[in-house]
Write a protein that holds these residues in place. Structure first.
Motif, PDB file in Angstrom:
ATOM      1  N   GLN A 126       5.678  55.747   8.749  1.00 30.31           N
ATOM      2  CA  GLN A 126       5.528  55.012   7.452  1.00 30.31           C
ATOM      3  C   GLN A 126       6.428  53.666   7.441  1.00 30.31           C
ATOM      4  O   GLN A 126       6.003  52.508   7.054  1.00 30.31           O
ATOM      5  CB  GLN A 126       5.905  55.813   6.318  1.00 30.31           C
ATOM      6  CG  GLN A 126       5.040  57.013   6.139  1.00 30.31           C
ATOM      7  CD  GLN A 126       5.249  57.841   4.897  1.00 30.31           C
ATOM      8  OE1 GLN A 126       5.624  57.318   3.994  1.00 30.31           O
ATOM      9  NE2 GLN A 126       4.848  58.954   4.917  1.00 30.31           N
ATOM     10  N   LEU A 127       7.584  53.611   8.274  1.00 26.06           N
ATOM     11  CA  LEU A 127       8.347  52.186   8.376  1.00 26.06           C
ATOM     12  C   LEU A 127       7.650  51.362   9.495  1.00 26.06           C
ATOM     13  O   LEU A 127       7.610  50.222   9.224  1.00 26.06           O
ATOM     14  CB  LEU A 127       9.743  52.468   8.700  1.00 26.06           C
ATOM     15  CG  LEU A 127      10.559  53.104   7.548  1.00 26.06           C
ATOM     16  CD1 LEU A 127      11.909  53.967   7.988  1.00 26.06           C
ATOM     17  CD2 LEU A 127      10.770  51.946   6.648  1.00 26.06           C
ATOM     18  N   ALA A 128       6.906  51.969  10.606  1.00 27.85           N
ATOM     19  CA  ALA A 128       6.029  51.269  11.220  1.00 27.85           C
ATOM     20  C   ALA A 128       5.080  50.395  10.506  1.00 27.85           C
ATOM     21  O   ALA A 128       4.679  49.444  10.529  1.00 27.85           O
ATOM     22  CB  ALA A 128       5.497  51.665  12.426  1.00 27.85           C
ATOM     23  N   LYS A 129       4.308  51.163   9.827  1.00 23.83           N
ATOM     24  CA  LYS A 129       3.178  50.773   8.762  1.00 23.83           C
ATOM     25  C   LYS A 129       3.779  49.492   8.004  1.00 23.83           C
ATOM     26  O   LYS A 129       3.202  48.693   7.697  1.00 23.83           O
ATOM     27  CB  LYS A 129       2.627  51.673   7.895  1.00 23.83           C
ATOM     28  CG  LYS A 129       1.263  51.403   7.440  1.00 23.83           C
ATOM     29  CD  LYS A 129       0.884  52.816   6.693  1.00 23.83           C
ATOM     30  CE  LYS A 129      -0.627  52.392   6.129  1.00 23.83           C
ATOM     31  NZ  LYS A 129      -1.090  53.324   5.153  1.00 23.83           N
ATOM     32  N   ALA A 130       5.060  49.709   7.685  1.00 29.18           N
ATOM     33  CA  ALA A 130       5.602  48.638   6.695  1.00 29.18           C
ATOM     34  C   ALA A 130       6.471  47.381   7.451  1.00 29.18           C
ATOM     35  O   ALA A 130       6.939  46.643   7.072  1.00 29.18           O
ATOM     36  CB  ALA A 130       6.869  49.074   5.755  1.00 29.18           C
ATOM     37  N   ARG A 131       5.808  47.405   8.799  1.00 31.04           N
ATOM     38  CA  ARG A 131       6.052  46.239   9.785  1.00 31.04           C
ATOM     39  C   ARG A 131       7.432  46.074  10.195  1.00 31.04           C
ATOM     40  O   ARG A 131       8.149  44.926  10.487  1.00 31.04           O
ATOM     41  CB  ARG A 131       5.624  44.938   9.087  1.00 31.04           C
ATOM     42  CG  ARG A 131       4.200  44.876   9.300  1.00 31.04           C
ATOM     43  CD  ARG A 131       3.369  43.650   8.890  1.00 31.04           C
ATOM     44  NE  ARG A 131       3.945  43.080   7.734  1.00 31.04           N
ATOM     45  CZ  ARG A 131       4.000  41.992   7.333  1.00 31.04           C
ATOM     46  NH1 ARG A 131       4.082  40.919   8.451  1.00 31.04           N
ATOM     47  NH2 ARG A 131       4.577  41.492   6.179  1.00 31.04           N
ATOM     48  N   PHE A 132       8.303  47.333  10.395  1.00 30.64           N
ATOM     49  CA  PHE A 132       9.545  47.202  10.971  1.00 30.64           C
ATOM     50  C   PHE A 132       9.404  47.721  12.336  1.00 30.64           C
ATOM     51  O   PHE A 132       8.664  48.570  12.657  1.00 30.64           O
ATOM     52  CB  PHE A 132      10.676  48.433  10.290  1.00 30.64           C
ATOM     53  CG  PHE A 132      11.000  47.758   8.802  1.00 30.64           C
ATOM     54  CD1 PHE A 132      11.937  47.032   8.652  1.00 30.64           C
ATOM     55  CD2 PHE A 132      10.140  48.161   7.776  1.00 30.64           C
ATOM     56  CE1 PHE A 132      12.527  46.460   7.461  1.00 30.64           C
ATOM     57  CE2 PHE A 132      10.600  47.920   6.405  1.00 30.64           C
ATOM     58  CZ  PHE A 132      11.516  46.864   6.412  1.00 30.64           C
TER      59      PHE A 132
END
Ligand SMILES: NC(=O)c1ccc[n+]([C@@H]2O[C@H](COP(=O)([O-])OP(=O)(O)OC[C@H]3O[C@@H](n4cnc5c(N)ncnc54)[C@H](OP(=O)(O)O)[C@@H]3O)[C@@H](O)[C@H]2O)c1
Length: 325
Positions: A65-71
């Motif tokens: 989910q944090l990858a999806k948020a571009r982290f």
């Protein structure tokens, strides 16, 4: 305590909590209406998140989910092959997200592992740390019968590991005057939990530590949050089927990330949240009644875990019999 005493306590409940209605309304607003802080406020696109215990369960879901948020992501846990598979999955789904992996066994508490982690993160702009790694007892067990290795591992992984990783990350966040340190707590840290005594103690330790850290780091612009969770489907809980009170990691993590800075159902500790709706309602209720019914709640909790232990022992016996035939 006799049952009549409990009933007497319950009947006094509204007197003990004259602001009960208002406090419940606050919980409902926090859980269902008010938004959390934007994840972007902790770091710009391209900044990094460190997730411990990243290869499975909640940690894997935090990473996705944090990858999806571009982290970008530093993924840390025990099994290298699982980390590599997750890293490949993230690269395929989110081609602009970078990942780094580090396989380390927190139970070893090895200086060289922490040195390797330090080397990996020292040049990175770490905006979020997810202190997720954790171990519980393999089955509920009376403290006197707890294997020494299990007891030591729980404390070393849950407590020492979390402290050591956080010490590596905090100075950079203080320097940048932004960041989020999110630690996975548990209802086991909120309520004394017989037959999971060491796990319960380790999560209570994290609760006090994290709330203290929250107060220390607030003047530096760094947000600290401990998440109080009841059960979630995962390898640790050994529960596969989700229900209203036992969410999947995906639903649970979504609620956590959308409610940063909101207390949800948690009312007794600062810098703490119980953001999943049913867990929030339970946390609110339990902290409200334990003030007047502490011994009753602990004895109910003991009966619950005693029955899980009985079932687990019967299952182990059946499996041993199957193997021997
Ligand atoms: N599930 C629940 O019901 C629940 C409820 C309340 C709180 N929590 C807390 O939430 C956190 C995550 O739990 P979960 O249910 O997602 O657990 P899980 O599915 O068992 O996943 C645990 C993760 O931690 C890693 N890990 C375990 N031991 C490790 C070690 N010694 N060194 C390095 N990595 C290790 C595992 O790596 P490998 O895959 O390589 O083993 C895996 O990635 C824990 O802190 C737990 O206490 C869970």
């Amino acid at each position: 305590m006799e049952i009549s005493k409990h009933i007497e306590c319950l009947s006094k409940w509204p007197e003990h909590y004259p602001s009960g209605v208002w406090s419940f309304l606050r919980v409902i607003l926090s859980l269902f209406v008010l938004p959390g802080k934007s994840l972007r406020s902790f770091g710009p696109p391209g900044s990094w998140v460190v997730v411990t215990g990243a290869s499975d369960g909640l940690g894997k879901e935090f990473a996705l989910q944090l990858a999806k948020a571009r982290f970008n992501l530093v993924l840390v846990s025990r099994t290298e092959s699982k980390l590599v598979a997750l890293s490949e999955e993230i690269t395929k789904k989110f081609p602009n997200v970078e990942t780094k992996v580090l396989a380390m066994d927190f139970a070893r508490n090895a200086d060289e592992d922490y040195a390797a982690l330090n080397k990996l993160v020292s040049e990175l702009d770490i905006s979020i740390l997810i202190n997720n790694v954790g171990q519980s007892h393999s089955i509920p067990v009376p403290f006197a019968l707890t294997p020494a290795e299990e007891m030591n591992n729980i404390i070393t992984i849950n407590c020492t590991g979390t402290l050591r990783v956080t010490q590596l990350i905090v100075p950079g966040m203080i320097q940048r005057r932004r960041g989020l340190i999110l630690t996975m707590g548990s209802f086991g840290g909120l309520l004394p939990t017989p037959l999971l005594a060491t796990y319960s103690g380790s999560k209570a330790f994290l609760q006090q530590w994290s709330t203290s850290l929250g107060s220390e780091l607030a003047p530096h612009g760094v947000t600290v949050e401990l998440v109080q969770a009841y059960l979630i489907t995962s390898a640790m809980s050994k529960i596969r089927r989700a229900s209203a009170t036992i969410p999947t990691p995906r639903a649970f993590v979504r609620s956590v990330l959308s409610k940063i800075g909101r207390s949800g159902g948690s009312s007794s500790y600062a810098y703490t949240s119980s953001p999943y709706w049913s867990h929030g309602v339970m946390a609110w209720f339990l902290t409200s009644v334990t003030g007047v019914m502490g011994s009753f709640v602990v004895s109910q909790n003991r009966s619950f875990h005693e029955s899980i232990r009985k079932r687990a022992l019967r299952k182990a016996e059946r499996e041993a019999q199957k193997k021997s035939t």
